[in-house]
Design a protein around this motif. Structure first.
Motif, PDB file in Angstrom:
ATOM      1  N   LEU A  39       2.128  -0.178  -2.261  1.00  0.00           N
ATOM      2  CA  LEU A  39       2.642   0.585  -3.400  1.00  0.00           C
ATOM      3  C   LEU A  39       2.421   2.061  -3.105  1.00  0.00           C
ATOM      4  CD1 LEU A  39       3.806   0.154  -6.311  1.00  0.00           C
ATOM      5  CD2 LEU A  39       1.450   0.435  -7.115  1.00  0.00           C
ATOM      6  N   ASP A  40       3.458   2.861  -3.234  1.00  0.00           N
ATOM      7  CA  ASP A  40       3.369   4.298  -2.944  1.00  0.00           C
ATOM      8  C   ASP A  40       2.776   4.555  -1.556  1.00  0.00           C
ATOM      9  OD1 ASP A  40       4.434   4.937  -5.442  1.00  0.00           O
ATOM     10  OD2 ASP A  40       2.447   5.069  -6.387  1.00  0.00           O
ATOM     11  N   ASN A  41       3.218   3.803  -0.582  1.00  0.00           N
ATOM     12  CA  ASN A  41       2.781   3.918   0.819  1.00  0.00           C
ATOM     13  C   ASN A  41       1.295   3.642   1.029  1.00  0.00           C
ATOM     14  OD1 ASN A  41       5.348   4.566   1.955  1.00  0.00           O
ATOM     15  ND2 ASN A  41       5.150   6.592   1.041  1.00  0.00           N
ATOM     16  N   GLN A  42       0.637   2.984   0.066  1.00  0.00           N
ATOM     17  CA  GLN A  42      -0.768   2.598   0.200  1.00  0.00           C
ATOM     18  C   GLN A  42      -0.861   1.078   0.233  1.00  0.00           C
ATOM     19  OE1 GLN A  42      -3.580   4.525   0.465  1.00  0.00           O
ATOM     20  NE2 GLN A  42      -2.266   6.309   0.536  1.00  0.00           N
ATOM     21  N   ILE A  43      -1.642   0.556   1.158  1.00  0.00           N
ATOM     22  CA  ILE A  43      -1.870  -0.887   1.202  1.00  0.00           C
ATOM     23  C   ILE A  43      -2.842  -1.228   0.076  1.00  0.00           C
ATOM     24  CG2 ILE A  43      -2.757  -2.824   2.552  1.00  0.00           C
ATOM     25  CD1 ILE A  43      -2.001  -1.176   5.086  1.00  0.00           C
ATOM     26  N   GLU A  44      -2.366  -2.016  -0.875  1.00  0.00           N
ATOM     27  CA  GLU A  44      -3.160  -2.383  -2.050  1.00  0.00           C
ATOM     28  C   GLU A  44      -3.872  -3.721  -1.866  1.00  0.00           C
ATOM     29  OE1 GLU A  44      -3.353  -0.540  -5.027  1.00  0.00           O
ATOM     30  OE2 GLU A  44      -2.305   1.067  -3.991  1.00  0.00           O
ATOM     31  N   TYR A  45      -3.305  -4.598  -1.024  1.00  0.00           N
ATOM     32  CA  TYR A  45      -3.904  -5.923  -0.808  1.00  0.00           C
ATOM     33  C   TYR A  45      -3.464  -6.456   0.547  1.00  0.00           C
ATOM     34  CZ  TYR A  45      -5.137 -10.842  -1.495  1.00  0.00           C
ATOM     35  OH  TYR A  45      -5.685 -12.103  -1.345  1.00  0.00           O
ATOM     36  N   ILE A  46      -4.378  -7.142   1.212  1.00  0.00           N
ATOM     37  CA  ILE A  46      -4.083  -7.830   2.473  1.00  0.00           C
ATOM     38  C   ILE A  46      -4.415  -9.299   2.258  1.00  0.00           C
ATOM     39  CG2 ILE A  46      -4.670  -8.063   4.923  1.00  0.00           C
ATOM     40  CD1 ILE A  46      -5.569  -5.081   4.831  1.00  0.00           C
TER      41      ILE A  46
END
Length: 144
Positions: free
Chosen positions: A60-67
Motif C-alpha cells: 500500500l502506497d509503495n510500502q510492504i504492509e504484510y508478507i
C-alpha cells in the motif's frame, strides 16, 4: 504501480511479480457489502490468483504492509482473507486474516487498494521466515 518488487535475503534475490489488487465486493451504488462481527466491519472479496505455492506481499502506497506464504495463494485469499466468519473473531481465531480484511475495507474507504505481488517458490514457509528477519511490516506478528 511497479510491475516487480525485488527483495534480497541472505544474498538470495526474490522477484515478486504484481498479480492484482484487492477490491471489496460492492453493490450497484458502490457501497461495500459488509459483515459486522463484534462491532467491526469486514468486507468480502474474491480474486483470481495462481493456484501455486509461494510468498506474497501486500503493498500500500509503495510500502510492504504484510508478507505471507501459502501452498495455494488463490485459496488463501478467497477462503482466508476474503471471507471473515465469527470463527475468525474468536480468541484463537485467525487474527491476521481479520486484521487484513478490515484493512482492505478501511483503505478502500480512503480511496486506496492493496496491490499484491507474488513469488512462486517451494518451501515458502522457511523462505518467508528468512525474509522477515530482514524486512519489517505493519501486519506481520513479531515472534520471539
Amino acid at each position: 504501480m511497479k510491475n516487480k518488487i525485488t527483495l534480497i535475503s541472505d544474498s538470495v534475490t526474490y522477484d515478486f511479480i504484481y498479480i492484482g489488487t484487492i477490491k471489496p465486493k460492492c453493490d450497484e451504488k458502490n457501497n461495500c457489502i459488509l459483515t459486522k462481527i463484534n462491532n467491526t466491519d469486514y468486507c468480502n472479496f474474491s480474486v483470481s490468483f495462481p493456484e501455486k505455492e509461494g510468498i506474497y506481499l501486500w503493498v500500500l502506497d509503495n510500502q510492504i504492509e504484510y508478507i505471507g506464504n501459502s501452498i495455494n495463494i488463490n485459496h488463501q485469499f478467497n477462503s482466508g482473507f476474503g471471507t471473515i466468519t465469527s470463527r475468525n473473531c474468536e480468541k484463537d481465531g485467525q487474527s491476521t486474516n481479520r486484521n487484513l480484511n478490515n484493512a482492505v475495507y478501511r483503505e478502500y474507504q480512503n480511496g486506496k487498494l492493496f496491490a499484491i505481488y507474488f513469488c512462486e517458490i517451494i518451501n515458502s514457509k522457511k523462505v518467508k521466515s528468512l525474509i522477515l528477519k530482514k524486512y519489517k511490516t505493519k501486519y506481520n506478528k513479531r515472534r520471539g
